[in-house]
Design a protein around this motif. Sequence first.
Motif, PDB file in Angstrom:
ATOM      1  N   ILE A  32       0.860  -1.183   0.000  1.00  0.00           N
ATOM      2  CA  ILE A  32       0.000   0.000   0.000  1.00  0.00           C
ATOM      3  C   ILE A  32       0.898   1.235   0.000  1.00  0.00           C
ATOM      4  N   SER A  33       0.765   2.055  -1.023  1.00  0.00           N
ATOM      5  CA  SER A  33       1.597   3.246  -1.160  1.00  0.00           C
ATOM      6  C   SER A  33       1.030   4.401  -0.328  1.00  0.00           C
ATOM      7  N   PRO A  34       1.713   5.528  -0.260  1.00  0.00           N
ATOM      8  CA  PRO A  34       1.181   6.690   0.465  1.00  0.00           C
ATOM      9  C   PRO A  34      -0.152   7.211  -0.059  1.00  0.00           C
ATOM     10  N   ASP A 109      11.604  12.955   4.338  1.00  0.00           N
ATOM     11  CA  ASP A 109      10.369  13.270   5.049  1.00  0.00           C
ATOM     12  C   ASP A 109       9.609  12.000   5.372  1.00  0.00           C
ATOM     13  N   ASN A 110       9.136  11.911   6.611  1.00  0.00           N
ATOM     14  CA  ASN A 110       8.408  10.741   7.089  1.00  0.00           C
ATOM     15  C   ASN A 110       6.931  10.875   6.730  1.00  0.00           C
ATOM     16  N   TYR A 111       6.403   9.918   5.963  1.00  0.00           N
ATOM     17  CA  TYR A 111       5.001   9.924   5.558  1.00  0.00           C
ATOM     18  C   TYR A 111       4.163   8.900   6.314  1.00  0.00           C
ATOM     19  N   GLY A 112       4.749   8.266   7.328  1.00  0.00           N
ATOM     20  CA  GLY A 112       4.008   7.315   8.140  1.00  0.00           C
ATOM     21  C   GLY A 112       3.955   5.924   7.537  1.00  0.00           C
ATOM     22  N   ASN A 113       3.642   4.930   8.378  1.00  0.00           N
ATOM     23  CA  ASN A 113       3.515   3.536   7.951  1.00  0.00           C
ATOM     24  C   ASN A 113       4.793   3.028   7.280  1.00  0.00           C
ATOM     25  N   GLY A 114       5.947   3.546   7.721  1.00  0.00           N
ATOM     26  CA  GLY A 114       7.221   3.100   7.192  1.00  0.00           C
ATOM     27  C   GLY A 114       7.656   3.783   5.908  1.00  0.00           C
ATOM     28  N   TRP A 115       6.823   4.688   5.376  1.00  0.00           N
ATOM     29  CA  TRP A 115       7.141   5.351   4.114  1.00  0.00           C
ATOM     30  C   TRP A 115       7.898   6.657   4.349  1.00  0.00           C
ATOM     31  N   TYR A 116       8.918   6.874   3.510  1.00  0.00           N
ATOM     32  CA  TYR A 116       9.674   8.115   3.512  1.00  0.00           C
ATOM     33  C   TYR A 116       9.724   8.659   2.078  1.00  0.00           C
ATOM     34  N   ARG A 117       9.866   9.967   1.987  1.00  0.00           N
ATOM     35  CA  ARG A 117      10.128  10.565   0.684  1.00  0.00           C
ATOM     36  C   ARG A 117      11.510  11.211   0.742  1.00  0.00           C
TER      37      ARG A 117
END
Length: 324
Positions: A32-34, A109-117
């Motif tokens: 599941i992506s951002p 940048d932290n986008y939550g659920n392990g996702w970063y940009r």
Amino acid sequence: EPQSTNLITQSELFSDASWTNSGLTLNSNQAISPDGTNNASEIIGTGYLQQAISLTALSDYTFSLFWKKNTSNKIKFLVSSSGVDEILEIDTNTLSVLSQVGIDNYSIDNYGNGWYRMSMIWNENNTEVSGIRILADTTDALSSLYIYGAQLEQNSFATSLIPTSGAISTRLQDIATNSGNASLINSEEGTLYFEIENIAGTQSTNKMISVSDGSSVNRINIFIGSNQVSVESSGSGTNLGIYSKALLSGFNKISVKYKANDCALWVNGTKFVDTSFASFPYNTLNNLSFNKGDGGFSFYGKNRALAVYKTALTDAQLTALTTI
């Protein structure tokens, strides 16, 4: 946001022919992506994905990508050219820089659920077709990363994702108009409040929000720059002596109240005082602007709340309003 173009022709479908796959195993729709759908790809191995891009010499570029760690301990961006390659390699466990070559700035940048940009910014020295590469752990053939939303922009900061599906795409500049009834802006006392994301580096410039008479003569504005916030004014007899107050990463709640001999800046629940402020004459201020008041220093950034009150709110009210 300003107008910007994503020069990557396939921002999400990494199995597309526009991406050269050299030595990687690529699995589509694995996480599941951002954006909330199952459209993130998994890359496995020590090879790379590359898209060929024609760059303009002596221009600023920013490449950004959303990524999520699986088993890989590293993620690497590389701009391949006939001159010096631009490189940014990050430890996915600590987010520390492992290698940095030829770039001017970067952000994670932290986008939550392990996702970063992750974004890297550089000034291109060559006019040529360059390869924008994405690599996982270059020493572990079983290393795995989830990726989504590749974007290359010809400017010195990353804007929000502009999805592409076969061709470059341009998003027009955001323009905010119709701020409300000018009679609700009180010149003799009032409160300006907003909630803004603190963006460091080259993105920290050109951030002002003001109440004014439509010029820079009579104004109160909040200025964001270099991880700090200041209050500036003119036309009231003196400038407000409130400068260089530190901001937190992420979103900050900021407010300034103005009244004769009672002016204060509030940042995330903390009060900074200036008692020398003289109020404006009746019916002077009538304009709420995302700039200095006269159209200069236009605001570019992320703002999710904005309000003007006709009175100088109390300390208790401002503490409640600005505490995170």
